[in-house]
Design a protein around this motif. Structure first.
Motif: not given
Lengths: 444, 157
Positions: A128, B97, A123, B100
């Motif tokens: 990402l 996020r 993370w 991705y």
């Protein structure tokens, strides 16, 4: 995890012939470490070649490519891939317990990093947005997706960054047949383990002492195990660290074959991040000022340039933009120069960690600066030039410069922790070996 | 002799400081504390100079599940804007996020206001994924799916 470890192992085994071709005398842990690092490099080129040829990535196409890439080097070494020959010269220590404790501690540190790196899905911010996003997109397309890289909407992925890191993730994922964002962490431990094996072997050969070698390796094991899992720093750290240590070995210990390996590893570092390309330049400058100067040493670095050159051709062909070159660069530099005190303060505030390691290493280099300049000029100059480049690049950055320093300064310096520590430790080790008479003779 | 001793002592102290200072005992801890890591939440909006993996995932699990569902509802190649009202309107970390999780699709930066008047500026995306938001795009946008605290809208044609 098994599939990921198997992928790394297969790539490393198929890289053994290249490692042996670069240095026929390479054996033991140095051979294993170099093979791990070369395995990822060869894997990157195989996946890139398959993409350019329009062949989809499959387990078969990947393994076939790796075998094909390995074959010429099997011929070069005449099949003597697994012949280890004589062991390294015996070490002189009598206290084996201390060596065993150090090796055991290093092994537990590596195991701890494996747990840390693979405990959960990735993370990290840049994983990402950059490294993981590229790797996952390419894996889903079973090819390098040039359209994705060229898309202005996906500009956040930094299309100008070289592809070794995302393609290393893809190497393991193609073997696995599945994108698994948890076990990707395993490759970061593998990169670090490769570097640690190399440090252990080269220090053992140089100092002819298991205790000295294991102490240096133990001191550098933690900095080698990058905590920035999923990003470019771990692989960059491994290639830059190993490359610099090999080139230093060539120049200080008169080991010409180490220069070839060092050049290749520095070239692969240039395929991780743009900082790796800068390090190739810094190393060339350092070789040029190292005495005695030899043209053949400078020329022997050609593999480093040859390895990164194809990526620069692809960058130009696809017109990938670079952050630093966009807009009015001179105006940005001037604005940042006026506020240089803010930049300097941010560098102190967001300094690299762990602080004691950096302070002690810098103190040692500064205190023994004369020995650093006389005996370790290559490593000293290469690191100085590289850190100077890191410092100056802040002035051309597009975003708010202190925010940029806050987000990256400690991280990019962490990739230099191993060579900085290595330089300090060899200076200290030499100092401890020095007798008062020999020090006086050399004027130190 | 004293000078020689202090010279050696200085070198030993510096060597020890490098060894001790660089040693990451937390890596040993990871071998002993399996399943109890990490313990502290990261900052969902900002950079952090410490590795985020030393802290827990800063985003709500429901948002992650919403993104996974959006990925299942859409095909690769389509363009999407993701807005997450409580997470800085979907900018910053939650945007990364989203890019991705929705890899293979064009994930544009979120629009700036709730009238959706700026969609043309980002290439007229095919989908809008709104999480924890009461806003709804005007016609002809149609609701495709909802769940995990969010809604997925699509523009016909």
């Amino acid at each position: 995890m098994i599939a990921y470890l198997a992928a790394i192992l297969i790539a490393a085994i198929l890289a053994l012939p290249l490692a042996r071709a670069l240095d026929r005398e390479l054996r033991g842990s140095a051979l294993a470490g170099v093979a791990i690092l070369l395995g990822f490099g060869i894997g990157h080129y195989v996946l890139l070649a398959l993409s350019l040829l329009g062949i989809p990535w499959t387990r078969t196409s990947l393994v076939s490519g790796l075998v094909l890439a390995s074959l010429p080097f099997v011929l070069v070494v005449r099949g003597r891939v697994f012949v280890t020959g004589e062991r390294d010269e015996p070490v002189a220590d009598t206290d084996r317990t201390m060596v065993r404790v150090a090796i055991l501690t290093i092994a537990v540190l590596i195991l701890g990093h494996l747990v840390y790196a693979s405990s959960a899905q990735q993370w990290e911010w840049d994983y990402l947005g950059i490294w993981g996003l590229k790797g996952k997109t390419f894996f889903l397309a079973r090819s390098v997706d040039w359209t994705f890289l060229s898309d202005p909407v996906m500009h956040v992925t930094h299309p100008d960054y070289p592809l070794l890191v995302p393609l290393s993730m893809d190497l393991a994922a193609v073997f696995r047949g599945k994108w698994d964002e948890r076990w990707i962490g395993v490759i970061y431990t593998a990169f670090a383990a490769g570097l640690i094996l190399i440090i252990g072997s080269l220090t053992r050969r140089e100092w002819r002492s298991g205790i000295k070698s294991s102490l240096i390796t133990l001191a550098l094991a933690s900095p080698a195990l990058s905590l920035w899992v999923g990003l470019g720093e771990g692989p960059l750290l491994a290639y830059m660290g190993a490359g610099l240590i090999f080139v230093r070995d060539a120049l200080v210990n008169d080991q010409p074959r180490s220069l070839r390996i060092g050049a290749v590893l520095l070239g692969l570092g240039g395929l991780c991040k743009n900082e790796g390309v800068a390090m190739i330049g810094a190393s060339l400058v350092a070789i040029a000022v190292t005495r005695p100067f030899r043209w053949k040493n400078l020329i022997a670095m050609w593999p480093a340039i040859a390895i990164v050159l194809p990526w620069f051709v692809l960058r130009i062909v696809h017109r990938f933009p670079t952050d630093f070159a966009e807009g009015d660069v001179l105006s940005r530099v001037w604005t940042h120069l006026i506020g240089i005190h803010h930049i300097l303060w941010a560098m102190v505030k967001f300094r690299p960690e762990p602080l004691l390691f950096w302070l002690a290493a810098i103190a040692a280099i500064l205190y023994y600066r004369r020995a650093a300049w006389q005996r370790e000029r290559f490593l000293t100059v290469a690191l100085f030039v590289q850190i100077f480049l890191y410092f100056t690049q802040n002035f051309a950055h597009r975003i708010h410069v202190t925010a940029h320093i806050e987000g990256s300064w400690a991280r990019i310096l962490s990739a230099l922790a191993v060579p900085v520590g290595y330089l300090a430790l060899v200076l200290l080790m030499r100092e401890l070996e020095e007798t008062p008479e020999s020090a006086a003779d050399k004027g130190l | 002799m004293l000078r020689e001793d202090s010279r050696r002592l200085r070198a030993v102290l510096l060597f020890s400081a490098i060894l001790w200072g660089g040693f990451r005992s937390e890596l040993l801890d990871f071998c002993l504390t399996l399943g109890r890591y990490p313990r502290e939440f990261g900052n969902p909006m900002g950079y952090d100079r410490r590795p985020l993996r030393l802290r827990a995932d800063p985003l709500p699990g429901e948002y992650i599940r919403f993104l996974d569902a959006v990925a299942r509802q859409t095909k690769p190649g389509v363009s999407i804007v993701v807005m997450a009202e409580p997470l800085g309107k979907g900018f910053s970390y939650s945007f990364y996020r989203a890019t991705y999780k929705l890899a293979g699709r064009r994930v544009a930066y979120p629009v700036l206001d709730e009238t959706f008047s700026q969609l043309s500026l980002i290439g007229n995306p095919e989908y809008l994924a709104l999480w924890a938001s009461g806003a709804a795009p005007p016609a002809p946008w149609g609701l495709v799916w909802e769940g995990h605290g969010g809604k997925l809208w699509r523009r016909p044609g």
